[in-house]
Design a protein around this motif. Structure first.
Motif, PDB file in Angstrom:
ATOM      1  N   THR A 251       0.822  -1.151  -0.029  1.00  0.00           N
ATOM      2  CA  THR A 251       0.002   0.029   0.067  1.00  0.00           C
ATOM      3  C   THR A 251       0.889   1.347   0.111  1.00  0.00           C
ATOM      4  O   THR A 251       0.459   2.323  -0.051  1.00  0.00           O
ATOM      5  CB  THR A 251      -0.924   0.054   1.187  1.00  0.00           C
ATOM      6  OG1 THR A 251      -0.161  -0.198   2.331  1.00  0.00           O
ATOM      7  CG2 THR A 251      -1.957  -1.093   1.120  1.00  0.00           C
ATOM      8  N   ALA A 252       2.169   0.938   0.110  1.00  0.00           N
ATOM      9  CA  ALA A 252       3.136   2.160   0.204  1.00  0.00           C
ATOM     10  C   ALA A 252       4.439   1.515  -0.682  1.00  0.00           C
ATOM     11  O   ALA A 252       4.605   0.414  -0.661  1.00  0.00           O
ATOM     12  CB  ALA A 252       3.411   2.364   1.613  1.00  0.00           C
ATOM     13  N   ILE A 253       5.188   2.359  -1.057  1.00  0.00           N
ATOM     14  CA  ILE A 253       6.461   2.178  -1.892  1.00  0.00           C
ATOM     15  C   ILE A 253       7.697   2.760  -1.350  1.00  0.00           C
ATOM     16  O   ILE A 253       7.412   4.129  -0.881  1.00  0.00           O
ATOM     17  CB  ILE A 253       6.174   2.362  -3.415  1.00  0.00           C
ATOM     18  CG1 ILE A 253       5.837   3.769  -3.840  1.00  0.00           C
ATOM     19  CG2 ILE A 253       5.415   1.357  -3.971  1.00  0.00           C
ATOM     20  CD1 ILE A 253       5.816   3.909  -5.245  1.00  0.00           C
ATOM     21  N   SER A 254       8.994   2.489  -1.595  1.00  0.00           N
ATOM     22  CA  SER A 254      10.279   3.352  -1.183  1.00  0.00           C
ATOM     23  C   SER A 254      10.133   4.063  -1.871  1.00  0.00           C
ATOM     24  O   SER A 254       9.628   4.621  -3.121  1.00  0.00           O
ATOM     25  CB  SER A 254      11.450   2.452  -1.156  1.00  0.00           C
ATOM     26  OG  SER A 254      11.625   2.034  -2.404  1.00  0.00           O
ATOM     27  N   TYR A 255      10.984   5.136  -1.357  1.00  0.00           N
ATOM     28  CA  TYR A 255      11.171   6.649  -2.130  1.00  0.00           C
ATOM     29  C   TYR A 255      12.144   6.308  -3.412  1.00  0.00           C
ATOM     30  O   TYR A 255      11.434   6.874  -4.522  1.00  0.00           O
ATOM     31  CB  TYR A 255      11.957   7.558  -1.257  1.00  0.00           C
ATOM     32  CG  TYR A 255      12.438   8.876  -2.019  1.00  0.00           C
ATOM     33  CD1 TYR A 255      11.424   9.671  -2.545  1.00  0.00           C
ATOM     34  CD2 TYR A 255      13.686   9.219  -2.189  1.00  0.00           C
ATOM     35  CE1 TYR A 255      11.738  10.874  -2.988  1.00  0.00           C
ATOM     36  CE2 TYR A 255      14.119  10.290  -2.948  1.00  0.00           C
ATOM     37  CZ  TYR A 255      13.202  11.239  -3.315  1.00  0.00           C
ATOM     38  OH  TYR A 255      13.732  12.058  -4.024  1.00  0.00           O
ATOM     39  N   ASP A 256      12.855   5.378  -3.341  1.00  0.00           N
ATOM     40  CA  ASP A 256      13.499   5.257  -4.818  1.00  0.00           C
ATOM     41  C   ASP A 256      12.602   4.753  -5.724  1.00  0.00           C
ATOM     42  O   ASP A 256      12.666   4.897  -6.952  1.00  0.00           O
ATOM     43  CB  ASP A 256      14.726   4.199  -4.477  1.00  0.00           C
ATOM     44  CG  ASP A 256      15.743   4.980  -3.777  1.00  0.00           C
ATOM     45  OD1 ASP A 256      15.992   6.186  -3.693  1.00  0.00           O
ATOM     46  OD2 ASP A 256      16.687   4.160  -2.860  1.00  0.00           O
ATOM     47  N   LEU A 257      11.736   3.568  -5.401  1.00  0.00           N
ATOM     48  CA  LEU A 257      10.821   3.148  -6.061  1.00  0.00           C
ATOM     49  C   LEU A 257       9.833   4.085  -6.657  1.00  0.00           C
ATOM     50  O   LEU A 257       9.410   4.065  -7.790  1.00  0.00           O
ATOM     51  CB  LEU A 257      10.202   1.878  -5.426  1.00  0.00           C
ATOM     52  CG  LEU A 257       9.211   0.981  -6.373  1.00  0.00           C
ATOM     53  CD1 LEU A 257       9.978   0.579  -7.794  1.00  0.00           C
ATOM     54  CD2 LEU A 257       8.679  -0.172  -5.615  1.00  0.00           C
ATOM     55  N   CYS A 258       9.514   4.925  -5.848  1.00  0.00           N
ATOM     56  CA  CYS A 258       8.496   6.071  -6.258  1.00  0.00           C
ATOM     57  C   CYS A 258       9.092   6.928  -7.449  1.00  0.00           C
ATOM     58  O   CYS A 258       8.343   7.116  -8.116  1.00  0.00           O
ATOM     59  CB  CYS A 258       8.198   6.758  -5.081  1.00  0.00           C
ATOM     60  SG  CYS A 258       6.956   8.100  -5.150  1.00  0.00           S
TER      61      CYS A 258
ATOM     62  N   VAL B 142       3.169   6.707   1.323  1.00  0.00           N
ATOM     63  CA  VAL B 142       2.051   5.954   1.494  1.00  0.00           C
ATOM     64  C   VAL B 142       1.023   6.461   0.376  1.00  0.00           C
ATOM     65  O   VAL B 142       0.727   7.784   0.058  1.00  0.00           O
ATOM     66  CB  VAL B 142       1.488   6.299   2.889  1.00  0.00           C
ATOM     67  CG1 VAL B 142       0.142   5.647   2.865  1.00  0.00           C
ATOM     68  CG2 VAL B 142       2.399   5.747   4.017  1.00  0.00           C
ATOM     69  N   ILE B 143       0.625   5.546  -0.264  1.00  0.00           N
ATOM     70  CA  ILE B 143      -0.461   5.814  -1.506  1.00  0.00           C
ATOM     71  C   ILE B 143      -1.828   5.435  -1.280  1.00  0.00           C
ATOM     72  O   ILE B 143      -2.667   6.256  -1.536  1.00  0.00           O
ATOM     73  CB  ILE B 143       0.175   5.079  -2.652  1.00  0.00           C
ATOM     74  CG1 ILE B 143       1.433   5.325  -3.369  1.00  0.00           C
ATOM     75  CG2 ILE B 143      -1.023   5.508  -4.200  1.00  0.00           C
ATOM     76  CD1 ILE B 143       2.082   4.718  -4.208  1.00  0.00           C
ATOM     77  N   ASN B 144      -2.122   4.275  -0.778  1.00  0.00           N
ATOM     78  CA  ASN B 144      -3.326   3.788  -0.285  1.00  0.00           C
ATOM     79  C   ASN B 144      -3.794   3.808   1.114  1.00  0.00           C
ATOM     80  O   ASN B 144      -2.625   3.183   2.103  1.00  0.00           O
ATOM     81  CB  ASN B 144      -3.582   2.377  -0.675  1.00  0.00           C
ATOM     82  CG  ASN B 144      -3.899   2.310  -2.354  1.00  0.00           C
ATOM     83  OD1 ASN B 144      -4.172   3.433  -2.968  1.00  0.00           O
ATOM     84  ND2 ASN B 144      -3.859   1.248  -2.842  1.00  0.00           N
ATOM     85  N   LEU B 145      -4.665   4.628   1.849  1.00  0.00           N
ATOM     86  CA  LEU B 145      -4.981   4.292   3.385  1.00  0.00           C
ATOM     87  C   LEU B 145      -5.728   3.319   3.653  1.00  0.00           C
ATOM     88  O   LEU B 145      -6.470   2.839   2.926  1.00  0.00           O
ATOM     89  CB  LEU B 145      -5.730   5.819   3.562  1.00  0.00           C
ATOM     90  CG  LEU B 145      -4.916   7.236   3.230  1.00  0.00           C
ATOM     91  CD1 LEU B 145      -5.920   8.311   3.733  1.00  0.00           C
ATOM     92  CD2 LEU B 145      -3.778   7.163   3.919  1.00  0.00           C
ATOM     93  N   VAL B 146      -5.224   2.983   5.038  1.00  0.00           N
ATOM     94  CA  VAL B 146      -6.210   1.749   5.330  1.00  0.00           C
ATOM     95  C   VAL B 146      -6.755   2.290   6.590  1.00  0.00           C
ATOM     96  O   VAL B 146      -6.688   3.736   6.982  1.00  0.00           O
ATOM     97  CB  VAL B 146      -5.250   0.872   6.128  1.00  0.00           C
ATOM     98  CG1 VAL B 146      -4.500   0.118   4.424  1.00  0.00           C
ATOM     99  CG2 VAL B 146      -4.255   1.277   6.944  1.00  0.00           C
ATOM    100  N   ASP B 147      -7.772   1.540   7.166  1.00  0.00           N
ATOM    101  CA  ASP B 147      -8.636   2.005   8.263  1.00  0.00           C
ATOM    102  C   ASP B 147      -7.849   2.591   9.338  1.00  0.00           C
ATOM    103  O   ASP B 147      -8.288   3.596  10.030  1.00  0.00           O
ATOM    104  CB  ASP B 147      -9.395   0.906   8.701  1.00  0.00           C
ATOM    105  CG  ASP B 147     -10.555   0.474   7.879  1.00  0.00           C
ATOM    106  OD1 ASP B 147     -10.712   1.142   6.943  1.00  0.00           O
ATOM    107  OD2 ASP B 147     -10.904  -0.605   7.976  1.00  0.00           O
ATOM    108  N   ASP B 148      -6.570   2.127   9.707  1.00  0.00           N
ATOM    109  CA  ASP B 148      -5.800   2.613  10.830  1.00  0.00           C
ATOM    110  C   ASP B 148      -5.236   4.043  10.699  1.00  0.00           C
ATOM    111  O   ASP B 148      -5.325   4.810  11.495  1.00  0.00           O
ATOM    112  CB  ASP B 148      -4.626   1.621  11.245  1.00  0.00           C
ATOM    113  CG  ASP B 148      -5.231   0.388  11.913  1.00  0.00           C
ATOM    114  OD1 ASP B 148      -6.270   0.411  12.175  1.00  0.00           O
ATOM    115  OD2 ASP B 148      -4.414  -0.520  11.997  1.00  0.00           O
ATOM    116  N   ASP B 149      -4.905   4.285   9.146  1.00  0.00           N
ATOM    117  CA  ASP B 149      -4.637   5.499   8.901  1.00  0.00           C
ATOM    118  C   ASP B 149      -5.533   6.680   9.050  1.00  0.00           C
ATOM    119  O   ASP B 149      -5.427   7.802   9.490  1.00  0.00           O
ATOM    120  CB  ASP B 149      -4.007   5.462   7.514  1.00  0.00           C
ATOM    121  CG  ASP B 149      -2.886   4.587   7.357  1.00  0.00           C
ATOM    122  OD1 ASP B 149      -2.042   4.663   8.377  1.00  0.00           O
ATOM    123  OD2 ASP B 149      -2.730   3.907   6.239  1.00  0.00           O
TER     124      ASP B 149
END
Length: 583
Positions: free
Chosen positions: A61-68, A539-546
């Motif tokens: 649901t998130a990716i590293s900065y380098d991959l981003c 973080v690209i997709n939020l989850v309920d905890d977020d």
């Protein structure tokens, strides 16, 4: 007097210029990027969950900065007009409009514009000047509280009203005692009170602006808490909660000035003092024939300083935000006037008239009869015990440091309470940590505090530079090398502070517009690289905890911001309008 500049139009034009300019690199669609990553198009490394832990890219649901950077590019997300217009008009536009309700009053448009930059660039300075003005008014009432002599109530009101002016007391040994003692000068005190009767106070425009801003802030807060999870996921990176909190200081500052009603119109102040001084009398060798001071020379007991030196530029500007520059000189002026009234009150309390005549007993309406208040110039001076070379007040003024300390603490509390709320909201917005938005809020508060500290130091050095000894041959002041250095350093620091305030004011508006236009929604900012460094991830997709933690951060930020503003206004209302001495 208000500065009639349409800050709303300026801000809108700025925003359109940012929108019209194309980004350096192509826009990034982060949802599509994440889907490509999950499909394995960029390898199997770099997948993260929303806490930064490594996971399989298919579950990321998130990716590293380098991959981003590799998958999405370094550019911002596409510009969404509906999101920008809604956020800009809800969170920023009302505050920019409210700036016009700050009190200005200088006859020079440039001075008014500088006061705007100082207020926006250093809310600490704006709040400090507000609280210092209230504390000064309370202190001057306390100074005269136990003094019982004609015109003492008028003296308190006049001295409090002249905080926005470079007021001074003449060193002539006869002028001030004559102004205090002679019954012929009762008209001077009454007329100056009347001439200073103009106010900067409530108006339909001011009340409408305050209500508009407050309602807009409340409604947008309610709306942000009722938005769906899908809506939060779509707009969480450009949400204006932090922007609304970082500007919230403006509401208590404007409200406080409206309650204080400062006398800050430079033309009215000049005319009031000049017209009153045309009525001033001074004692002569004949106790029954005081003369108009205007028939002798141009000197007056209380006057406004009009020097041309750059050292006292801020002191001469009547905009209330420059009250910080007048704290020491105004305090000394008050102490000199209070000294004369106090000595005269003590003598009257012992039934001692000014001249050689017998004391004429007063009645229930007039305790000190006019016959007891006439005498020669020397008798008037001796009655007040006013010998300028021997009875000089403390160089820094009594109680000045405690007032500076209290005003500073309350101003810092307001600044860091409101900006701290914005910082809290931005910090807890995924990706959590110090990113572009939170760093801009932190930098704004730090630079605001630095500007206030530099100007306070500049004022101390400016006042120190006036310390000198008098040449016994010609009566002129003799300045030493340290005084010259202090004066030069004071001017340099003041100019530096204004440059920093200008940068800070422009910077916070630009950063807010960038946030609403999506220019900060890019890999670098979304990954909180500033705080996380090599461990940065986006973080690209939020989850309920977020969503739950994000809403908790919003609630905490709102409570902190509103609590700071409310406490500031509450303390001010406890201190404002102190009881005046008996008439």
């Amino acid at each position: 007097m208000h500065l009639h500049c349409n800050w709303t139009i300026i801000a809108t034009l700025l925003s359109f210029s940012f929108i019209a300019s194309p980004p350096v690199s192509a826009s990034a669609n982060f949802t599509q990027c994440l889907q490509a990553v999950k499909n394995g198009e960029f390898g199997l490394d770099g997948g993260r969950d929303n806490k930064g832990n490594s996971v399989n890219v298919s579950e990321a649901t998130a990716i590293s900065y380098d991959l981003c950077i590799a998958a999405c590019g370094s550019g911002p997300s596409p510009f969404v007009w509906s999101a920008f217009s809604q956020q800009f008009t809800s969170w920023l536009l009302p505050w920019l409009a409210l700036i016009s309700q700050l009190p200005f009053g200088a006859n020079d448009k440039l001075d008014n514009f500088i006061s705007v930059l100082l207020a926006v660039g250093s809310p600490v300075l704006a709040a400090y000047s507000v609280m210092l003005t209230v504390l000064n008014s309370r202190w001057v009432a306390h100074m005269f509280h136990k003094i019982s002599y004609p015109n003492v109530r008028s003296a308190v009101r006049i001295l409090s009203s002249l905080q926005q002016a470079p007021v001074r007391v003449s060193r002539d040994p006869h002028l001030l005692p004559s102004l205090v003692v002679l019954p012929h000068n009762d008209e001077w005190w009454d007329e100056l009170i009347e001439y200073l009767g103009f106010t900067y106070s409530w108006s339909v425009s001011a009340a409408s602006s305050l209500i508009w801003v407050l309602l807009a802030y409340i409604f947008t807060i309610i709306e942000s808490f009722t938005v769906t999870i899908a809506g939060i996921a779509q707009l969480f990176q450009i949400n204006g909660q932090g922007v609304g909190s970082v500007w919230l200081w403006l509401l208590p500052v404007v409200l406080s000035w409206l309650q204080i009603s400062p006398k800050c119109d430079s033309l009215h102040i000049e005319q009031a003092v000049r017209r009153a001084n045309e009525l001033a009398h001074v004692a002569t060798a004949n106790p029954h024939e005081p003369v108009r001071a205007s028939t002798i020379d141009t000197r007056r007991a209380i006057y406004l300083r009009h020097g041309q030196g750059s050292l006292h530029t801020d002191e001469r500007c009547t905009s209330p935000i420059f009250n910080y520059a007048r704290i020491f000189s105004w305090t000394i002026t008050v102490e000199e006037v209070a000294y004369c009234f106090r000595q005269a009150s003590k003598r009257a309390g012992r039934f001692e008239p000014v001249g050689q005549q017998k004391w004429v007993r007063g009645d229930r309406n007039i305790r000190v009869q006019m016959e007891n208040r006439v005498g020669t110039a020397l008798e008037v001076q001796e009655y007040c015990g006013y010998y300028p070379d021997l009875t000089m007040p403390p160089r820094w003024g009594a109680g000045v440091w405690s007032r500076i300390l209290v005003a500073s603490l309350l101003a810092l509390f307001l600044q860091w309470g409101t900006t701290g709320a914005a910082l809290l909201i931005a910090w807890w917005t995924p990706t959590r940590g110090l990113g572009c938005r939170s760093a801009s809020y932190l930098g704004y508060a730090c630079l605001s505090t630095l500007v206030w500290a530099i100007l306070l130091l500049s004022t101390i050095l400016s006042h120190y530079s006036t310390f000198s000894r008098i040449d016994p041959m010609n009566g002129q002041p003799i300045y030493n090398t340290r005084s010259w250095l202090a004066a030069g350093l004071s001017v340099a620091l003041r100019r530096l502070a204004k440059v920093l305030a200008t940068i800070n004011a422009i910077g916070i508006v630009v950063m807010n517009i960038f946030q609403f236009s999506g220019l900060l929604d890019r890999c670098y900012c979304d990954s909180s690289v500033i705080g996380l460094g090599k461990s940065a991830y986006s973080v690209i997709n939020l989850v309920d905890d977020d969503v739950s933690s994000l809403r908790a951060a919003w609630i905490g930020g709102v409570i902190l911001a509103l609590g700071s503003a409310t406490l500031f206004v509450g303390v001010l209302n406890l201190l404002i309008n102190p009881p005046l001495p008996e008439a």
